[in-house]
Design a protein around this motif. Structure first.
Motif, PDB file in Angstrom:
ATOM      1  N   LEU A  51       0.803  -1.183   0.115  1.00  0.00           N
ATOM      2  CA  LEU A  51      -0.038   0.064   0.161  1.00  0.00           C
ATOM      3  C   LEU A  51       0.912   1.281   0.062  1.00  0.00           C
ATOM      4  N   ALA A  52       2.049   1.216   0.791  1.00  0.00           N
ATOM      5  CA  ALA A  52       2.824   2.329   0.629  1.00  0.00           C
ATOM      6  C   ALA A  52       3.463   2.738  -0.799  1.00  0.00           C
ATOM      7  N   ARG A  53       3.937   1.427  -1.170  1.00  0.00           N
ATOM      8  CA  ARG A  53       4.538   1.458  -2.439  1.00  0.00           C
ATOM      9  C   ARG A  53       3.579   2.076  -3.585  1.00  0.00           C
ATOM     10  N   TYR A  54       2.356   1.928  -3.637  1.00  0.00           N
ATOM     11  CA  TYR A  54       1.149   2.333  -4.374  1.00  0.00           C
ATOM     12  C   TYR A  54       0.942   3.836  -4.051  1.00  0.00           C
ATOM     13  N   GLY A  55       1.550   4.316  -2.960  1.00  0.00           N
ATOM     14  CA  GLY A  55       1.212   5.690  -2.576  1.00  0.00           C
ATOM     15  C   GLY A  55      -0.280   5.848  -1.911  1.00  0.00           C
ATOM     16  N   LEU A  56      -0.794   4.635  -1.459  1.00  0.00           N
ATOM     17  CA  LEU A  56      -2.028   4.874  -0.854  1.00  0.00           C
ATOM     18  C   LEU A  56      -2.028   4.923   0.737  1.00  0.00           C
ATOM     19  N   VAL A  57      -0.834   4.650   1.341  1.00  0.00           N
ATOM     20  CA  VAL A  57      -0.654   5.016   2.706  1.00  0.00           C
ATOM     21  C   VAL A  57       0.702   5.544   2.902  1.00  0.00           C
ATOM     22  N   VAL A  58       0.869   6.539   3.864  1.00  0.00           N
ATOM     23  CA  VAL A  58       2.338   7.047   4.373  1.00  0.00           C
ATOM     24  C   VAL A  58       2.553   6.217   5.637  1.00  0.00           C
ATOM     25  N   VAL A  59       3.615   6.184   5.995  1.00  0.00           N
ATOM     26  CA  VAL A  59       4.100   5.486   7.352  1.00  0.00           C
ATOM     27  C   VAL A  59       5.144   6.401   7.983  1.00  0.00           C
ATOM     28  N   HIS A  60       4.756   6.810   9.272  1.00  0.00           N
ATOM     29  CA  HIS A  60       5.472   7.377  10.101  1.00  0.00           C
ATOM     30  C   HIS A  60       6.096   6.786  11.480  1.00  0.00           C
ATOM     31  N   ALA A  61       7.245   7.124  11.880  1.00  0.00           N
ATOM     32  CA  ALA A  61       7.861   6.503  13.036  1.00  0.00           C
ATOM     33  C   ALA A  61       7.715   7.624  14.191  1.00  0.00           C
ATOM     34  N   PHE A  62       7.423   7.551  15.481  1.00  0.00           N
ATOM     35  CA  PHE A  62       7.621   8.408  16.426  1.00  0.00           C
ATOM     36  C   PHE A  62       8.435   8.151  17.469  1.00  0.00           C
ATOM     37  N   PRO A  63       8.948   8.846  18.203  1.00  0.00           N
ATOM     38  CA  PRO A  63      10.061   8.371  19.141  1.00  0.00           C
ATOM     39  C   PRO A  63       9.135   8.104  20.518  1.00  0.00           C
ATOM     40  N   ALA A  64       8.038   8.466  20.835  1.00  0.00           N
ATOM     41  CA  ALA A  64       7.403   8.406  21.892  1.00  0.00           C
ATOM     42  C   ALA A  64       5.852   8.409  21.862  1.00  0.00           C
ATOM     43  N   TRP A  65       5.366   7.879  22.750  1.00  0.00           N
ATOM     44  CA  TRP A  65       3.756   7.737  22.788  1.00  0.00           C
ATOM     45  C   TRP A  65       3.483   8.758  24.200  1.00  0.00           C
TER      46      TRP A  65
ATOM     47  N   GLU B 236       7.290  15.519  15.511  1.00  0.00           N
ATOM     48  CA  GLU B 236       8.501  14.479  15.750  1.00  0.00           C
ATOM     49  C   GLU B 236       8.218  13.443  14.700  1.00  0.00           C
ATOM     50  N   ALA B 237       7.324  13.411  14.018  1.00  0.00           N
ATOM     51  CA  ALA B 237       7.166  12.340  12.924  1.00  0.00           C
ATOM     52  C   ALA B 237       8.306  12.098  11.790  1.00  0.00           C
ATOM     53  N   VAL B 238       8.482  10.977  11.753  1.00  0.00           N
ATOM     54  CA  VAL B 238       9.922  10.529  10.789  1.00  0.00           C
ATOM     55  C   VAL B 238       9.186   9.616   9.619  1.00  0.00           C
ATOM     56  N   GLU B 239       8.976  10.030   8.340  1.00  0.00           N
ATOM     57  CA  GLU B 239       8.516   9.286   7.408  1.00  0.00           C
ATOM     58  C   GLU B 239       9.555   8.090   7.277  1.00  0.00           C
ATOM     59  N   ILE B 240       8.974   6.820   7.138  1.00  0.00           N
ATOM     60  CA  ILE B 240       9.627   5.591   6.496  1.00  0.00           C
ATOM     61  C   ILE B 240       9.141   5.099   5.374  1.00  0.00           C
ATOM     62  N   SER B 241       9.918   4.831   4.600  1.00  0.00           N
ATOM     63  CA  SER B 241       9.681   4.161   3.227  1.00  0.00           C
ATOM     64  C   SER B 241      10.778   3.249   2.762  1.00  0.00           C
ATOM     65  N   GLY B 242      10.356   2.681   1.358  1.00  0.00           N
ATOM     66  CA  GLY B 242      11.120   1.551   0.832  1.00  0.00           C
ATOM     67  C   GLY B 242      11.798   0.805   1.831  1.00  0.00           C
ATOM     68  N   ASP B 243      13.041   0.239   1.480  1.00  0.00           N
ATOM     69  CA  ASP B 243      13.645  -0.716   2.223  1.00  0.00           C
ATOM     70  C   ASP B 243      13.479  -0.591   3.634  1.00  0.00           C
ATOM     71  N   GLN B 244      13.622   0.581   4.058  1.00  0.00           N
ATOM     72  CA  GLN B 244      13.533   1.080   5.650  1.00  0.00           C
ATOM     73  C   GLN B 244      12.198   0.633   6.301  1.00  0.00           C
TER      74      GLN B 244
END
Length: 115
Positions: A54-68, A74-82
Protein backbone atom coordinates in the motif's frame (compact mmCIF):
# COMPACT_ATOMS: atom_id res chain seq x y z
CA UNK A 1 4.65 4.11 -8.85
CA UNK A 2 2.43 1.30 -10.13
CA UNK A 3 -1.27 1.72 -9.67
CA UNK A 4 -3.11 -1.35 -8.41
CA UNK A 5 -5.94 -2.61 -10.61
CA UNK A 6 -7.93 -3.57 -7.55
CA UNK A 7 -7.39 -4.24 -3.90
CA UNK A 8 -7.22 -7.58 -2.18
CA UNK A 9 -9.40 -8.16 0.86
CA UNK A 10 -6.37 -7.64 3.10
CA UNK A 11 -5.33 -4.43 1.32
CA UNK A 12 -8.84 -3.01 1.60
CA UNK A 13 -8.97 -3.93 5.28
CA UNK A 14 -5.61 -2.32 6.12
CA UNK A 15 -6.42 0.74 4.02
CA UNK A 16 -9.70 1.23 5.90
CA UNK A 17 -7.94 0.81 9.26
CA UNK A 18 -5.41 3.54 8.38
CA UNK A 19 -8.12 6.12 7.74
CA UNK A 20 -7.36 8.70 10.43
CA UNK A 21 -4.04 7.05 11.25
CA UNK A 22 -3.41 3.83 13.14
CA UNK A 23 -0.49 2.42 15.10
CA UNK A 24 0.56 -0.98 13.80
CA UNK A 25 -0.64 -2.68 16.99
CA UNK A 26 -4.16 -1.35 16.38
CA UNK A 27 -4.15 -2.75 12.84
CA UNK A 28 -3.04 -6.15 14.16
CA UNK A 29 -5.71 -6.09 16.89
CA UNK A 30 -8.41 -5.23 14.36
CA UNK A 31 -7.20 -7.96 11.98
CA UNK A 32 -7.14 -10.67 14.65
CA UNK A 33 -10.27 -9.42 16.40
CA UNK A 34 -8.63 -9.41 19.80
CA UNK A 35 -5.52 -8.63 21.83
CA UNK A 36 -4.03 -12.14 21.68
CA UNK A 37 -0.25 -11.85 21.27
CA UNK A 38 0.13 -15.19 19.49
CA UNK A 39 -2.45 -14.27 16.85
CA UNK A 40 -0.80 -10.88 16.33
CA UNK A 41 2.57 -12.55 15.79
CA UNK A 42 1.02 -14.94 13.27
CA UNK A 43 -0.57 -12.06 11.36
CA UNK A 44 2.61 -10.00 10.98
CA UNK A 45 3.86 -11.46 7.67
CA UNK A 46 0.63 -10.81 5.78
CA UNK A 47 0.04 -7.41 7.39
CA UNK A 48 3.65 -6.31 6.77
CA UNK A 49 3.52 -7.35 3.12
CA UNK A 50 0.18 -5.60 2.69
CA UNK A 51 1.27 -2.35 4.34
CA UNK A 52 4.47 -2.28 2.29
CA UNK A 53 2.49 -2.72 -0.92
CA UNK A 54 0.00 0.00 0.00
CA UNK A 55 2.88 2.39 0.75
CA UNK A 56 4.58 1.50 -2.54
CA UNK A 57 1.33 2.35 -4.36
CA UNK A 58 1.17 5.68 -2.51
CA UNK A 59 -2.09 4.77 -0.77
CA UNK A 60 -0.67 5.04 2.76
CA UNK A 61 2.22 6.86 4.37
CA UNK A 62 4.02 5.46 7.39
CA UNK A 63 5.72 7.46 10.14
CA UNK A 64 7.80 6.52 13.16
CA UNK A 65 7.48 8.50 16.36
CA UNK A 66 10.03 8.61 19.19
CA UNK A 67 7.48 8.37 22.03
CA UNK A 68 3.86 7.82 22.96
CA UNK A 69 1.73 9.85 23.02
CA UNK A 70 2.88 11.13 19.66
CA UNK A 71 3.86 14.68 18.83
CA UNK A 72 3.09 15.30 15.16
CA UNK A 73 6.17 17.51 14.66
CA UNK A 74 8.40 14.57 15.65
CA UNK A 75 7.16 12.24 12.90
CA UNK A 76 9.78 10.66 10.67
CA UNK A 77 8.49 9.16 7.43
CA UNK A 78 9.74 5.69 6.69
CA UNK A 79 9.59 4.19 3.21
CA UNK A 80 11.22 1.76 0.83
CA UNK A 81 13.62 -0.80 2.28
CA UNK A 82 13.55 0.91 5.67
CA UNK A 83 9.78 0.46 5.79
CA UNK A 84 9.99 -3.18 4.74
CA UNK A 85 12.45 -3.85 7.57
CA UNK A 86 10.43 -1.91 10.16
CA UNK A 87 7.14 -3.66 9.43
CA UNK A 88 8.81 -7.07 9.32
CA UNK A 89 9.78 -6.60 12.99
CA UNK A 90 7.16 -8.40 15.07
CA UNK A 91 7.70 -6.11 18.07
CA UNK A 92 6.44 -3.13 16.04
CA UNK A 93 3.01 -4.82 15.74
CA UNK A 94 2.65 -5.60 19.44
CA UNK A 95 1.41 -3.33 22.21
CA UNK A 96 4.62 -1.91 23.69
CA UNK A 97 5.38 -2.76 27.30
CA UNK A 98 7.03 0.66 27.75
CA UNK A 99 5.98 3.96 26.28
CA UNK A 100 7.98 3.29 23.13
CA UNK A 101 7.28 5.30 20.03
CA UNK A 102 4.81 3.74 17.62
CA UNK A 103 4.85 3.32 13.89
CA UNK A 104 1.66 4.82 12.52
CA UNK A 105 0.17 4.26 9.06
CA UNK A 106 -2.12 6.91 7.59
CA UNK A 107 -4.17 6.80 4.44
CA UNK A 108 -3.24 9.32 1.75
CA UNK A 109 -5.61 11.28 -0.44
CA UNK A 110 -4.89 8.77 -3.20
CA UNK A 111 -5.77 5.94 -0.82
CA UNK A 112 -9.02 7.61 0.17
CA UNK A 113 -10.28 7.20 -3.37
CA UNK A 114 -10.25 3.42 -2.81
CA UNK A 115 -12.58 3.51 0.19
Amino acid sequence: MDEPEGLTFTEAFVLEETDGGAPLWEIAAAWTGDEDRERHVGAVPVLAETLTALARYGLVVVHAFPAWPVVEDEAVEISGDQLARAVAEVRNWLWPEAQAGPIIATITDAGGVWL
